[in-house]
Scaffold this active site. Structure first.
Site, short mmCIF file in Angstrom:
data_model
loop_
_atom_site.label_atom_id
_atom_site.label_comp_id
_atom_site.label_asym_id
_atom_site.label_seq_id
_atom_site.Cartn_x
_atom_site.Cartn_y
_atom_site.Cartn_z
CB SER A 99 2.13 6.59 -5.76
OG SER A 99 0.92 7.21 -6.09
CB CYS A 102 -17.93 -7.54 3.73
SG CYS A 102 -19.61 -8.00 3.39
CG HIS A 128 -2.56 9.05 -5.22
ND1 HIS A 128 -3.40 8.48 -4.30
CD2 HIS A 128 -2.06 8.03 -5.97
CE1 HIS A 128 -3.41 7.17 -4.49
NE2 HIS A 128 -2.60 6.87 -5.49
N GLY A 130 2.52 4.59 -9.16
CA GLY A 130 3.29 3.57 -8.47
C GLY A 130 3.11 2.22 -9.17
#
Ligand code: FES
Lengths: 212, 386
Positions: free
Chosen positions: B197, B327, B199, B69
């Site tokens: 894409s 984070c 996957h 992609g």
């Protein structure tokens, strides 16, 4: 330290899944001698620590933390470090560095160090608070504010605190404080002081003057 | 048993795709060869292309295979640079795009191209009016993602296409997250280009698709990213990723049969999950709940706890999710989308994304809610926030 950003040490994992010394009662009930708070929910990390002091030693340490796994584990391991063997002296506790915490955690991923090790800072705030409550001068804090950088009003003690919080070379210190970026006349003196503190707290392990 | 609830990150191979790959492995021929070994593979690629085209409702001639992609996105955006306009071109995109668009747009900017980044509104959506307002004389391309990866909000691609229809502006959509999760019709979309894409739709990594409307007529509007051989009608050189192509063809063939039922089933799972979480855990926000969104995406903020610690505690219980907490991403900025819809960094820091796929069951929902409740409770006990 692990190269893989996502693999925490077993020690971190243990402290994260089974944290020690969390404050389980209301803070009023705990009857602490000093309280220190750092961070905020908006930053993604916030930590409050509470200490009980006896004979200038930390008798008990409780905490609460909002943050990622390394923030939780580092506060938990700090609580063990300062209460071990009858408690750490306030003097030693005041000079704990993030490096020592990380060492006790058997390492942290590189991208976690500066954002999540706040425990030492919170502990210093709690010790400051303890002396304030006692209406005493904190003997471990240099109250004599000798200014090193006039342009940014940065004192000797400010530099020492930055070093304790991990500013182990001039570029980090400058990035955090802007020191020496205006007229530049303070640079030599700052580098000298920096070396002195880094030698003292990091035993020449990290500081490499060639780098600057 | 592990529970995989991170289907927006990637998907497991469809069992039929696995079978197809295994059966194909002895077909080592180069589709460009004239002999039978090559011709056999060539015909399989042709079939795969037809399956992909049928699934996305497009002519087979307009389907170009790429490696990802990201490659498809790069091909479209970088063409603006390589096309050497005799004026400074301007493109419009949004600030919630995948990095494959966002970083490429920043690269274009560094190279002198003007870029407008639209902000999403508090539902996580850009409106056709916003696009219209941003159009200038030198606008050459609009690139807007079809579905957002984090909260799953759908952008009004059809309506934006209508606005652009009578203008000399190309329209591209990064459709990677929408593919396989909602029914797409490229013929009806008015898009000039779209990226997909493999996957994310139960095929392997390393295979992507670029939809190129009216390729034969318009092929000069884009510049190839990879020059070389004559593969993909001379538009995308490289010996074909034959295994990947056959696999994505099979995935599309299967999804074409399953998608209507799966959309319903997955939406039911997601809705059941959210209902249960709302009932069992207090102080939560379901992000993007009111906006039109993907049927299998649920993004929830658990107040007073941080996303990465939730993710890791679920992970230790065998439940795989992801988080919008800064984070965990390595950047210090919380997610754009969550900031746009909530205007509060706390919402992003405490957010967890659960994305359901074809392998998930009702049992997964029950177990996840049970463990989630326990872990949130533990983490809240150590939180200093009241
Ligand atoms: S005294 Fe430090 S920059 Fe001027």
């Amino acid at each position: 330290m692990s190269d893989d950003l996502w693999v925490y040490s077993d020690k971190v994992k243990n402290h994260f899944t089974n944290p020690k010394n969390i404050l389980e009662v209301d803070e009023k009930e705990y009857d602490y001698d000093g309280k220190g708070q750092v961070g905020s929910p908006a930053c993604g990390d916030m930590m409050v620590v509470y200490i009980k002091v006896e004979n200038q030693k930390i008798k008990d340490f409780k905490w609460k933390t909002f943050g990622c796994a390394s923030a939780i584990a580092s506060t938990s391991v700090l609580s063990e470090m300062v209460t071990r063997n009858g408690g750490m002296s306030l003097e030693k506790a005041y000079e704990i560095t993030p490096e020592q915490i990380i060492e006790n955690l058997e390492g942290l991923p590189a991208n976690k160090i500066h954002c999540s090790v706040l425990g030492d800072k919170a502990l210093r705030a709690a010790i400051d608070d303890y002396f304030k409550k006692q209406e005493k001068k904190n003997p471990y804090k240099d109250e004599d504010v000798e200014i090193v950088c006039e342009c940014f009003n940065i004192s000797k003690e400010d530099i020492r605190m930055e070093v304790l919080e991990g500013a182990t070379n001039f570029s980090i210190l400058q990035a955090r404080t802007k020191i020496g970026t205006q007229c530049g006349k303070c640079i030599d003196k700052t580098k000298k002081l920096l070396k002195e503190y880094v030698d003292k707290y990091y035993k020449e392990k990290i500081y490499n003057p060639e780098k600057d | 048993m592990d529970i995989y609830l991170d289907n927006n990150a990637t998907t497991p191979l469809h069992p039929e795709v696995k079978k197809e790959i295994k059966n194909f492995l002895n077909n080592y021929g180069n589709p460009s060869s004239m002999h039978e070994t090559g011709r056999k593979v060539k015909s399989k690629i042709k079939k795969a292309r037809e399956n992909v085209a049928e699934f996305f409702d497009a002519p087979a001639n307009d389907i170009i295979f790429t490696a990802s992609g990201s490659e498809s996105n790069n091909t479209v955006l970088k063409s603006v640079l390589f096309n050497n306009y005799d004026f400074t071109p301007h493109i419009i995109t949004t600030n919630i795009e995948h990095p494959a668009v966002l970083e490429t747009a920043r690269f274009l900017e560094k190279n002198g191209i003007e870029v407008s980044y639209l902000n999403v509104n508090k539902d996580g959506v850009v409106t056709p009016e916003q696009v219209l307002k941003e159009i200038k004389d030198n606008t050459v391309l609009v690139s807007i993602m079809w579905a957002n990866n984090e909260i799953g909000t759908l952008q009004p691609i059809r309506e934006i296409g209508e606005i652009l229809e009578d203008k000399d502006i190309l329209f591209h959509s990064d459709a990677v997250q929408a593919a396989g999760k909602i029914k797409l019709s490229l013929r009806k979309s008015k898009l000039d280009f779209a990226s997909f894409s493999g996957h994310k739709i139960y095929a392997p990594k390393g295979i992507g698709v670029l939809y190129f409307k009216n390729f034969e007529k318009n092929k000069k509007t884009l510049v190839p990213l990879i020059h070389g051989g004559h593969q993909e009608k001379g538009f995308r050189a490289s010996t074909e990723n034959t295994i990947g192509i056959v696999a994505i063809g099979k995935a599309c063939e299967q999804l074409n049969k399953e998608i209507d039922d799966e959309i319903k089933r997955i939406k039911n799972l997601r809705d059941l999950f959210e209902k249960k979480v709302e009932k069992e855990i207090d102080d939560i926000i379901i992000n993007g709940k009111k906006a039109p969104r993907l049927p299998g995406t649920s993004n929830i903020t658990f107040k007073r706890v941080e996303g990465e610690s939730i993710l890791l505690r679920l992970d230790l219980n065998g439940i795989r999710v992801s988080t919008g907490s800064a984070c965990s991403t390595g950047s210090l900025d919380p997610s754009h989308v969550l900031m746009a819809i909530s205007n509060k960094a706390e919402v992003a820091h405490g957010s967890v994304r659960f994305t359901f796929g074809r392998e998930n069951t009702k049992k997964d929902v029950d177990r996840t809610v049970k463990i989630l409740k326990k872990e949130i409770n533990t983490l809240r006990k150590m939180s200093p926030i009241k």
